[in-house]
Design an enzyme around this catalytic site. Sequence first.
Site, PDB file in Angstrom:
ATOM      1  N   SER A 260      -5.765  32.860  19.098  1.00  0.00           N
ATOM      2  CA  SER A 260      -6.124  32.351  17.776  1.00  0.00           C
ATOM      3  C   SER A 260      -7.377  31.491  17.778  1.00  0.00           C
ATOM      4  O   SER A 260      -7.902  31.146  16.719  1.00  0.00           O
ATOM      5  CB  SER A 260      -4.958  31.555  17.184  1.00  0.00           C
ATOM      6  OG  SER A 260      -4.694  30.414  17.968  1.00  0.00           O
TER       7      SER A 260
ATOM      8  N   LYS B 232      -0.443  24.625  11.759  1.00  0.00           N
ATOM      9  CA  LYS B 232      -1.884  24.441  11.944  1.00  0.00           C
ATOM     10  C   LYS B 232      -2.510  23.712  10.759  1.00  0.00           C
ATOM     11  O   LYS B 232      -3.358  22.823  10.928  1.00  0.00           O
ATOM     12  CB  LYS B 232      -2.547  25.801  12.143  1.00  0.00           C
ATOM     13  CG  LYS B 232      -2.154  26.489  13.448  1.00  0.00           C
ATOM     14  CD  LYS B 232      -2.784  27.867  13.569  1.00  0.00           C
ATOM     15  CE  LYS B 232      -2.385  28.538  14.883  1.00  0.00           C
ATOM     16  NZ  LYS B 232      -2.949  29.889  15.021  1.00  0.00           N
TER      17      LYS B 232
END
Length: 807
Positions: free
Chosen positions: A712, A755
């Site tokens: 990611s 996140k």
Amino acid sequence: MDTRQDMETDKLRMVDIVDIDSYIEEGAAGRKNRKGAFSLPSEIGILPIRSAVAYPGTVMPLAIGRRRSRRLVEDIVPQETIFGLIAQKDPEIEEPGPQDLYRIGTAASVLKVIQMPHGTINIIVHGIARFRILEFVSARPYLRARVELVPVQVRRTKKLAALMVNVRHAASRVVSLSPNVPDEAVMLLENIEDPSGLADFLAATLNIPLEEKQALLEEPDAHKRLEVVSVALANQLEVLELSHKIHNQVRDSIDKSQREYFLQEELKAIQAELGQGDRRSEELSELREKIHKAEMPEMVQKEALRELDRLSRIPVASPDYGVIRTYLDWVCELPWAKSSVDAFDINRSERILNHDHYGLEKIKRRVLEFLAVRKLNPEGKSPILCFLGPPGVGKTSLGRSIARAMHRKFVRISLGGIRDEADIRGHRRTYIGALPGRILQELRKCGTRNPVFMLDEMDKIGQDFRGDPASALLEVLDPEQNNSFTDHYLDQPFDLSGVMFIGTANIIEPIPPALQDRMETIELPGYTEREKLQIAKKYLIPRQLREHGLGKNKLTIRPETIEAIIRDYTREAGVRNLERTIASVCRWTATRIAKGTSRRMTIRKEQLAEILGAPKYEPELAIRTAMPGVATALAYTAVGGEILFIESAATPGKGQLVLTGQIGDIMKESAQAAFSVIKANADRFKLDAEQFGAHDYHVHVPAGAVPKDGPSAGIAIFTSLASLLMKRPVRSDVAMTGEITLKGLVLPVGGLKEKVLAAKRAGVTTVICPARNKKHIEELPRQARTKMKFAYVKQADEVLKIAIQSK
């Protein structure tokens, strides 16, 4: 027979009413008197019988139920008319026609008629002679036919005499071995001198198929009939002798058991004299009573009683005595049939869940759905849930609340570090000190077979040479199998289908796929600052005040003070460190109150530095990203979301890429892919392609002591390198996440809520994420998206337009 009932049933019914033996003797005498003088009418009525064959010289009972048969009996009884008995080929036919009957039967007369209570008529008939049907003359009101006598062939020879002696001997032996045949039958056999009469009498008593009985009736030669009867008697005699032998063996076994019983009683008497008998007898009686009271399944009870019988024969000093006694104690104490009654008040359960926990709407809704389904279908299977989320978000305490809402017992075991399969399934009894596994141990402690059972830290199960505990859980957590879970120690199936299993884990990857497939995973993401503030006010602060002996009138913590603690001292996904920090404030306050320096205190934000020290977390985005080559990435870890700073630097060299910061193979591959995208599109990004061959590029992820991996951070690495090469810094208020491909595509990633929360805690206001993650962003709580901007990208160059500062 004339009804669908079995022939033997009708015979037994008649024995209760009349003395059959007297009719047998009367029939035999009558046959002698009529011999040579019997005249058969040329036309007689025909009575079909099912599953039986009538023979001359024999007496048999018949139950008359069919309409045509009743009419025939009503016509012949007053005039004592001779009629014919013919066997049906197929006993299932209710109204047989000429084609359904054999052609040879027995002429008979009625000896007695008995009216039965239910409308049927029972008659006792005497067979007189064989006849053959020439043709049927009518079918209404019953069958009538023209008939002729079938002559019997008897040629007396020595062989026939010897055959008769052999047949009588075999028949006498059969009678002696048959418990239900009267002894008078032997005397009757001795009085029958006619070979044909002897063959007919024995043929009527043989247990052979209908077709063979009809063949005997149709055979005119008495010698041949006796030969067939002799073979059939020999077969029947062999079966009876074998049965008698088995019966004797069983009786001997019973005699042996009785002998052992008497010896056991004598042993008890000796033990009583020694002062041992009463105590052991009481112990065995108590165990037997416990076994019956445990309401265990029949198969388990049978095994327990067998072990109890073994225990009664083993001396107390034997090592096996303690093993069997412990086993029986475990079997008796397990909750085989004890269950707590579920509380199906959905509104009450909802109030309990809301009282105990703030937020977590998805899990609360799932629990209420389960209660609603169980209310409509009490026999339904319990779900297997897995709470997935970072530490401190309330997974374990949520399990307790679920148990309280459902009015069930709560059981928790920690699977962290378990490496032995026997911890789940137990040890076999052959091992010294063997015990059942943790599953049955906890069920025994809680006393019910349907608790809420929490399997904590499922992602931390170990595996070594002692087995794989995760594989042992496959049967436990499968609703299709756990109704017969077999522990190695118990060695009997135990029903776990009523247990509501809840697993917890921080990350899903370490859990084997087969085990993941058996559970319904529910994610518990981290909390927003607003949620943490509400949790602290409603739950954490009141609990810490109680534990530290501080009432509400002694300590007050202002909301802005709590926000400062959350922002500057406890940057985490859960609230565990937040509660510890609040406990520190309570201890500081308790010390001053105990010293008498103050009676009541209000904690302001300005006092936190004195109480807790300097802030642990400070805004560093602007400092870290002020120079080119630094980009802010978003990562998802076992403890929630975090921000990572990706740093790039160029040194003279030959175009090599150097990666540091304890990053995993997947993250290294993402960095290489990002570097290749930049080199492949140098012209497009207005970069000098020659500089790639003159420099080495170093990508570093700080916090090198912490392992980092995953794809990611791909676009963050790409942005960091692009910023370095363009000599333009990345915006300090921008963070990004997304996987990059060699063609510059941005692929979706997971853990978006964690996140985004990490970005918000760090002061980020713009989050760049893949376009295919837009639906996940829209599912986030409104508090998580407040004052946040989201940029959705499909290509890597779109990232540069948003993240790189303009000149």
